[in-house]
Design a protein around this motif. Structure first.
Motif: not given
Length: 55
Positions: A51-52, A55
């Motif tokens: 998820d990081n 982004e």
């Protein structure tokens, strides 16, 4: 944090708590519950990193 990360974290924490209480009380098969909890924490870390990266 995304929903996947929160769910796997909650599952891992619940399994770890069950395993610690079960080991104290003397329930059988708590080793396998701890292994499953570890796998859940590993998946949580993988989902968190993925998820990081997005982004």
């Amino acid at each position: 944090m995304s929903k996947k990360v929160k769910i796997t974290l909650a599952i891992g924490l619940q399994l770890a708590m069950i395993a610690s209480i079960g080991d104290f009380v003397g329930w059988p098969y708590m080793k396998y519950v701890l292994i499953t909890s570890g796998i859940s924490f590993g998946l949580m870390i993988i989902f968190f990193i993925a998820d990081n990266i997005k982004e």
